[in-house]
Design a protein around this motif. Structure first.
Motif, PDB file in Angstrom:
ATOM      1  N   GLY A   1     -21.134 190.069  71.131  1.00  0.00           N
ATOM      2  CA  GLY A   1     -20.697 188.892  71.871  1.00  0.00           C
ATOM      3  C   GLY A   1     -21.840 188.121  72.485  1.00  0.00           C
ATOM      4  N   GLY A   2     -21.556 186.869  72.801  1.00  0.00           N
ATOM      5  CA  GLY A   2     -22.485 186.036  73.543  1.00  0.00           C
ATOM      6  C   GLY A   2     -21.931 185.757  74.929  1.00  0.00           C
ATOM      7  N   ILE A   3     -22.817 185.754  75.901  1.00  0.00           N
ATOM      8  CA  ILE A   3     -22.432 185.474  77.286  1.00  0.00           C
ATOM      9  C   ILE A   3     -23.189 184.234  77.727  1.00  0.00           C
ATOM     10  CG2 ILE A   3     -22.511 186.322  79.663  1.00  0.00           C
ATOM     11  CD1 ILE A   3     -22.606 189.212  78.438  1.00  0.00           C
ATOM     12  N   PHE A   4     -22.460 183.156  77.954  1.00  0.00           N
ATOM     13  CA  PHE A   4     -23.123 181.946  78.439  1.00  0.00           C
ATOM     14  C   PHE A   4     -23.437 182.101  79.919  1.00  0.00           C
ATOM     15  CE2 PHE A   4     -20.887 180.216  74.708  1.00  0.00           C
ATOM     16  CZ  PHE A   4     -21.960 179.613  74.077  1.00  0.00           C
ATOM     17  N   CYS A   5     -24.636 181.677  80.288  1.00  0.00           N
ATOM     18  CA  CYS A   5     -25.033 181.836  81.697  1.00  0.00           C
ATOM     19  C   CYS A   5     -26.111 180.826  82.051  1.00  0.00           C
ATOM     20  CB  CYS A   5     -25.538 183.260  81.943  1.00  0.00           C
ATOM     21  SG  CYS A   5     -27.075 183.639  81.090  1.00  0.00           S
ATOM     22  N   HIS A   6     -26.387 180.739  83.322  1.00  0.00           N
ATOM     23  CA  HIS A   6     -27.473 179.901  83.809  1.00  0.00           C
ATOM     24  C   HIS A   6     -28.800 180.608  83.521  1.00  0.00           C
ATOM     25  CE1 HIS A   6     -30.165 177.988  86.733  1.00  0.00           C
ATOM     26  NE2 HIS A   6     -29.337 176.958  86.666  1.00  0.00           N
ATOM     27  N   PRO A   7     -29.820 179.859  83.136  1.00  0.00           N
ATOM     28  CA  PRO A   7     -31.096 180.504  82.783  1.00  0.00           C
ATOM     29  C   PRO A   7     -31.734 181.277  83.930  1.00  0.00           C
ATOM     30  CG  PRO A   7     -31.263 178.088  82.642  1.00  0.00           C
ATOM     31  CD  PRO A   7     -29.825 178.419  82.833  1.00  0.00           C
ATOM     32  N   LYS A   8     -31.367 180.966  85.147  1.00  0.00           N
ATOM     33  CA  LYS A   8     -31.951 181.699  86.283  1.00  0.00           C
ATOM     34  C   LYS A   8     -30.935 182.617  86.947  1.00  0.00           C
ATOM     35  CE  LYS A   8     -35.979 179.460  86.369  1.00  0.00           C
ATOM     36  NZ  LYS A   8     -37.227 180.129  85.997  1.00  0.00           N
ATOM     37  N   SER A   9     -29.858 182.906  86.239  1.00  0.00           N
ATOM     38  CA  SER A   9     -28.837 183.756  86.848  1.00  0.00           C
ATOM     39  C   SER A   9     -29.363 185.173  87.049  1.00  0.00           C
ATOM     40  CB  SER A   9     -27.585 183.780  85.971  1.00  0.00           C
ATOM     41  OG  SER A   9     -27.913 184.243  84.683  1.00  0.00           O
ATOM     42  N   HIS A  10     -28.777 185.849  87.994  1.00  0.00           N
ATOM     43  CA  HIS A  10     -29.183 187.231  88.293  1.00  0.00           C
ATOM     44  C   HIS A  10     -29.025 188.114  87.060  1.00  0.00           C
ATOM     45  CE1 HIS A  10     -29.374 191.022  90.674  1.00  0.00           C
ATOM     46  NE2 HIS A  10     -30.025 190.276  91.539  1.00  0.00           N
ATOM     47  N   ILE A  11     -27.925 187.930  86.339  1.00  0.00           N
ATOM     48  CA  ILE A  11     -27.703 188.761  85.143  1.00  0.00           C
ATOM     49  C   ILE A  11     -28.786 188.541  84.093  1.00  0.00           C
ATOM     50  CG2 ILE A  11     -25.206 188.943  85.453  1.00  0.00           C
ATOM     51  CD1 ILE A  11     -24.868 186.842  83.211  1.00  0.00           C
ATOM     52  N   GLU A  12     -29.381 187.355  84.090  1.00  0.00           N
ATOM     53  CA  GLU A  12     -30.392 187.067  83.076  1.00  0.00           C
ATOM     54  C   GLU A  12     -31.789 187.481  83.511  1.00  0.00           C
ATOM     55  OE1 GLU A  12     -30.745 186.571  80.124  1.00  0.00           O
ATOM     56  OE2 GLU A  12     -32.265 185.120  79.582  1.00  0.00           O
ATOM     57  N   VAL A  13     -32.133 187.269  84.759  1.00  0.00           N
ATOM     58  CA  VAL A  13     -33.533 187.491  85.143  1.00  0.00           C
ATOM     59  C   VAL A  13     -33.773 188.608  86.151  1.00  0.00           C
ATOM     60  CG1 VAL A  13     -34.224 185.138  84.609  1.00  0.00           C
ATOM     61  CG2 VAL A  13     -33.473 185.675  86.916  1.00  0.00           C
ATOM     62  N   ASP A  14     -32.740 189.196  86.709  1.00  0.00           N
ATOM     63  CA  ASP A  14     -32.977 190.171  87.775  1.00  0.00           C
ATOM     64  C   ASP A  14     -32.321 191.525  87.553  1.00  0.00           C
ATOM     65  OD1 ASP A  14     -34.583 188.649  89.628  1.00  0.00           O
ATOM     66  OD2 ASP A  14     -32.814 187.418  89.974  1.00  0.00           O
ATOM     67  N   GLU A  15     -31.828 191.789  86.351  1.00  0.00           N
ATOM     68  CA  GLU A  15     -31.111 193.050  86.176  1.00  0.00           C
ATOM     69  C   GLU A  15     -31.697 193.899  85.046  1.00  0.00           C
ATOM     70  OE1 GLU A  15     -26.873 192.155  86.152  1.00  0.00           O
ATOM     71  OE2 GLU A  15     -26.980 191.396  88.205  1.00  0.00           O
ATOM     72  N   CYS A  16     -32.900 193.569  84.637  1.00  0.00           N
ATOM     73  CA  CYS A  16     -33.637 194.382  83.650  1.00  0.00           C
ATOM     74  C   CYS A  16     -32.812 194.656  82.385  1.00  0.00           C
ATOM     75  CB  CYS A  16     -34.089 195.695  84.280  1.00  0.00           C
ATOM     76  SG  CYS A  16     -35.407 196.506  83.349  1.00  0.00           S
ATOM     77  N   GLY A  17     -31.992 193.688  82.031  1.00  0.00           N
ATOM     78  CA  GLY A  17     -31.216 193.867  80.811  1.00  0.00           C
ATOM     79  C   GLY A  17     -29.953 194.696  80.984  1.00  0.00           C
ATOM     80  N   ALA A  18     -29.466 194.833  82.199  1.00  0.00           N
ATOM     81  CA  ALA A  18     -28.253 195.639  82.409  1.00  0.00           C
ATOM     82  C   ALA A  18     -27.043 195.110  81.632  1.00  0.00           C
ATOM     83  CB  ALA A  18     -27.932 195.731  83.892  1.00  0.00           C
ATOM     84  N   PRO A  19     -26.810 193.804  81.584  1.00  0.00           N
ATOM     85  CA  PRO A  19     -25.649 193.354  80.799  1.00  0.00           C
ATOM     86  C   PRO A  19     -25.767 193.764  79.332  1.00  0.00           C
ATOM     87  CG  PRO A  19     -26.412 191.593  82.245  1.00  0.00           C
ATOM     88  CD  PRO A  19     -27.451 192.684  82.306  1.00  0.00           C
ATOM     89  N   GLU A  20     -26.972 193.719  78.797  1.00  0.00           N
ATOM     90  CA  GLU A  20     -27.172 194.154  77.422  1.00  0.00           C
ATOM     91  C   GLU A  20     -26.860 195.645  77.293  1.00  0.00           C
ATOM     92  OE1 GLU A  20     -29.228 192.176  79.122  1.00  0.00           O
ATOM     93  OE2 GLU A  20     -30.012 190.587  77.824  1.00  0.00           O
ATOM     94  N   PHE A  21     -27.258 196.420  78.271  1.00  0.00           N
ATOM     95  CA  PHE A  21     -27.028 197.869  78.237  1.00  0.00           C
ATOM     96  C   PHE A  21     -25.532 198.174  78.283  1.00  0.00           C
ATOM     97  CE2 PHE A  21     -27.264 201.961  80.941  1.00  0.00           C
ATOM     98  CZ  PHE A  21     -27.308 202.777  79.829  1.00  0.00           C
ATOM     99  N   PHE A  22     -24.849 197.577  79.222  1.00  0.00           N
ATOM    100  CA  PHE A  22     -23.437 197.920  79.409  1.00  0.00           C
ATOM    101  C   PHE A  22     -22.552 197.369  78.287  1.00  0.00           C
ATOM    102  CE2 PHE A  22     -22.853 199.887  83.657  1.00  0.00           C
ATOM    103  CZ  PHE A  22     -24.167 199.864  84.085  1.00  0.00           C
ATOM    104  N   THR A  23     -22.929 196.258  77.704  1.00  0.00           N
ATOM    105  CA  THR A  23     -22.124 195.700  76.614  1.00  0.00           C
ATOM    106  C   THR A  23     -22.479 196.305  75.273  1.00  0.00           C
ATOM    107  OG1 THR A  23     -23.754 193.944  76.270  1.00  0.00           O
ATOM    108  CG2 THR A  23     -21.874 193.427  77.705  1.00  0.00           C
TER     109      THR A  23
END
Lengths: 347, 347, 347, 347
Positions: free
Chosen positions: B75-97
């Motif tokens: 899947g693709g997750i649309f987000c803001h380029p500076k969102s926490h999920i994109e820049v501050d979670e060390c790839g956690a969304p990628e890990f969990f998905t």
């Protein structure tokens, strides 16, 4: 009068007080605070060696992160068939490692049978690209059966594992109970016996939610800060995890707590052993008892308000599990024994 | 005098007191306790609808679990380029998905530009097996820039997302600050505007470590209990997470805390706006300020002991971030303004 | 004179010729070609039902993709302890599912013992968030032991699995050999007996590299096109996979090939059974033989240039595996038997 | 008259003949055959260095496996925003790496702008546990835009990447076309310019389905045999992949094929460049042309039976992509040009 689990009770007053004290002023987040540093130093002192410490809040996180530092996605993790990592973590080790395989070794009183290592060695002999590559072994100290590995068993397992280039993980959710039972030093129980990483439990023995991943083999520490963050286990207000450990490790609270739990288990075992029909499933070496009792005894205890799990079958099994904790009331233990005896047939 | 972050401070006294009170007696573990049930009911009442609630302890866990419930590995997750999920979670969304892809939409004052949804729609037009399949959109309320989406923007983004069969996630690490800023009800801010799952933050606004995944779209709830457990985020002594939320949601503590933080931010902004050379990067709508200041002002503030981050470049950047919290001292705010003015050139 | 494996030989001449023919002109890539459509139709006709077909090139890909369509990352897959997915795929099912757990059922002549389903059912009884959730069962037809499940065993396993909401996967790397052995229709062997997805093997039985994932339960097909692409198993020049299957399924080539291999195995078994000391490990029901032989016989065969694996121990084991193929030369079989007899002691 | 893609055509006759020849006798499976060894040696000779080679059958597999050998799950992979790994592989790199993040660098004629490396370097400066850790860069040679990196650009990108401890991957799906265009040696184009791993394409340039992962930096080779097997990309009858490469690399077939395709592209470009309204989007340096044409010209070509994609918008876009192949018929090229001119306005 709850003997269901050591996570059914709360935290030690000293731990709560430490939390209250930690709630003062500003500190830098994510572990860059003095309290966290102090805890790391305390752990190093207790284990008498340089260690790298990663604080987390659940045992599943501690175990899975530890194993993932040793095990590639195509790795095999040897473990006991009833280990927490195999049956109680909903596949967390598989998740954190990216799909490693848990491989069972033989049981001996809830422990891995040292002789079972031959199976592992045989597995290695035929090693090929077609199968997962043995990467780690995980032993639980104290075990889920309430038994404790003697040090020479830990050492032999570790040595034979290392000879196969496998990392050695110890699930120490009840490490304090094992240590008190063994009467050795924390160093002897771990790295001096060949353990690479310890999941050092606090939550079951007086903390609210605090576990430390203690890395003795520093070559395994590099990836863990990223793994922890990426799994959502790096706390912004880390001081609140550290504060728990700070109290836990002060004035031997952790050992006192475990000592009490172990004594309560021994008292229970001693009190139940003469009941007609009572049959202990395992030696009682820590704070858990698995005992088969006559149905009228079990029903009598339940009717009297004692809480515990029937272990083998939820409603009809006659093996029950009793878990004592750091704050188990000796009067509850006495009352339990009295009640059991009252419902037992004369021996 | 710390303006670094709202996670550099501790917890509200009411939250600490609630923890102390929760430490009584035995309860069933893993959330099967009355306190956890009460919190779930409170959240349902506050949001005026049936919800499924999963308590966790970090924002990264909340966001990643929420997204994983909506997004397959491809899947693709649309987000803001500076969102926490994109820049501050060390790839956690990628890990969990299991490896989803985060796709940037255009920025408008730290928010996703509603017009940027056209890009997403265009992405969908050419949809094929060769590319990831858009599955979710994540918006942050309040944003990392301290701005707040007006309700009609949330609604439009949600409607256009839903038209593409995408789930709508709201990262509400600072949800309370946004809500106070908007002056609407929690329901209006979320499910009535099309939000499927909210990461409802507590940790930054008076709790120690407590976040609630609030699922409005119950079709998305089924997998979360397994995902949470498997990621090590199911707490055995759950009552200690619940106790935090219980106090947080009692007597509007969460809203009072956020209200104070927002007022402090407004006061700071008002006090700094006439400084010669001061340039606000974004409207100040919650509890964060990004302001460019003359170097002598920044150095003067630092010398006076004020703590904050230079945002764009760690040591030389002249845009600073100021974050206020539930317990920011008004005297510190006044002192900050006075100090800044003292080092500024006459306007 | 190679009896090592049915993948040590090449492809049927008809398959090669089909490849040569397919190399004409332009076609649209990625399966949007007429040849691929024709193969899909042929498979539907052979199985007498609507199916969704995904062509891939290895059995590991077919199995893992099939299982991943049934099994969430926190799922459990029941399987035989010696199944290919468990011991010969280096953890591929774990990789493709995102970390599912393979759970062993009891062995009966290389098959899952139907009575072992009780263990699975018991596992389900205690189902909780703490353990993986049973999601699929995988049976191998013909098995790795060269045995074949009778249809009623397949049906019972499937029914009991379905009662637990588990998907039923059949690893048919040697499906043709099993079918010939059973003497039933492809439909009876699969969906009519409860199979949801079949890994329909070609590579071991006359193709170069061609396997079809045949989905009978179309509710399981949705995700597979993305999973296949994302795993690198969608071929741009798909026609070259399709061309193999096209020939394989024409004029019953697949059944003729398997029939020959099975007859060769029977001939071998018949010829060896009277050798003094020969002991068959399993009934010979497809194209594999596991037989214990006296050491002088094994050495005599090896010295004469026959190739095969010692199965239990690479260099010293006395159980050998003999695999016949679509093109095994009857003269080699006769020579093998003669040689074995020559080195055997008089019975 | 198909200019859609270089995967819409078949394989070179020499490659087909090699397959036919390979179908003789028995060989050991899984790459333990002489033909595979010969191919590995040929590749080492062509690249004038020791290499480790892993043969696979799709470009997506080659790219994803290569990247996974360099990139931990929490790693970042710098790439062009239109690279195949980013937009055409359905998230395969994320799957194979366990969730790495692809990070865009700036575009310059379909290539990564060397100056964009500053962004990467800036990203590294602020490196912290909160963000993914840059691990690899991937450049495509020839690019998706039909352009070719000059060697000094490859070298500069590689040097700056290495200074950041990042691995350098080259997606060489059209490596032969680039090489012919550059007129340098394979060694110069790759490891002498700093490339660690090359995805060496065969499928688009005369093979059916054959790609080689060529590892120059042998420290990166260790995990690949397990990764390949576990992903289902280790072929049992490996000789059929090897046979393709064997012919492909014999008598410079690969270079002759690419040379022809490139000449055809040049011829097309030359023939179209004077058409009124024709606008080339990128320099034509390999075998792809992106050209904007007047709508009547496009419709005229389509009506005449020429096949190609409108690139920017499926049905209305006026930029078309033309791809030539190893066997593009010069008469078709001439006919294309004539037809285009016929429908063009007088210049």
């Amino acid at each position: 009068m709850n003997f269901c689990s050591d996570n059914a009770t709360g935290a030690s007053p000293e731990v709560i007080e430490s939390l209250v004290q930690a709630n003062q002023g500003h500190t830098m987040p994510y572990g860059a605070d003095l309290l966290t540093q102090r805890v790391e130093q305390k752990i190093a002192e207790i284990f008498e060696t340089d260690v790298t410490v990663f604080l987390v809040a659940t045992g599943t996180a501690a175990n899975s992160l530890a194993l993932s530092a040793m095990t590639p996605p195509w790795g095999g993790i040897f473990c006991h068939p009833k280990s927490h990592i195999e049956v109680d973590e909903c596949g967390a080790p598989e998740f954190f490692t990216g799909g490693a395989k848990l491989i069972h070794l033989n049981d001996l009183d809830g422990k891995i049978d040292v002789n079972g290592m031959q199976d592992a060695e045989h597995f290695m002999t035929g090693k090929s690209v077609h199968q997962v590559q043995p990467a780690a072994i995980s032993i639980t100290q104290a075990t889920e059966a309430g038994t404790v590995y003697p040090l020479d068993a830990v050492r032999e397992i570790a040595e034979r594992s290392r000879a196969m280039d496998m990392g050695v993980h110890m699930d120490g959710a009840r490490f304090a109970n094992a240590l008190v039972s063994l009467g050795c030093t924390p160093a002897e129980a771990t790295w001096k016996s060949g353990v690479d990483i310890l999941s050092f439990g606090g939550s079951k023995n007086g903390c609210l939610a605090a576990e430390a991943i203690v890395v003795f083999n520093n070559g395994l520490a590099d990836t863990l800060e990223f793994r922890r963050k990426r799994a959502g286990h790096l706390f912004s207000k880390m001081r609140f995890i550290s504060a728990q450990f700070d109290a836990y490790l002060t004035d031997d609270l952790w050992l006192k707590n475990a000592g009490h739990a172990n004594v309560m288990a021994q008292t229970l075992a001693h009190g139940l052993k003469d009941i007609s029909g009572a049959s202990f499933q395992f030696p009682v070496e820590a704070n858990e008892i698995f005992v088969e009792l006559p149905e009228p005894v079990i029903q009598g205890l339940t009717a009297a308000g004692f809480q515990f799990y029937r272990w083998d079958e939820p409603t009809t099994g006659r093996i029950i599990r009793l878990v004592t904790a750091f704050n188990t009331d000796p009067d509850h233990v006495s009352a339990f024994i009295d009640c059991a005896r009252k419902h037992a047939e004369p021996g």
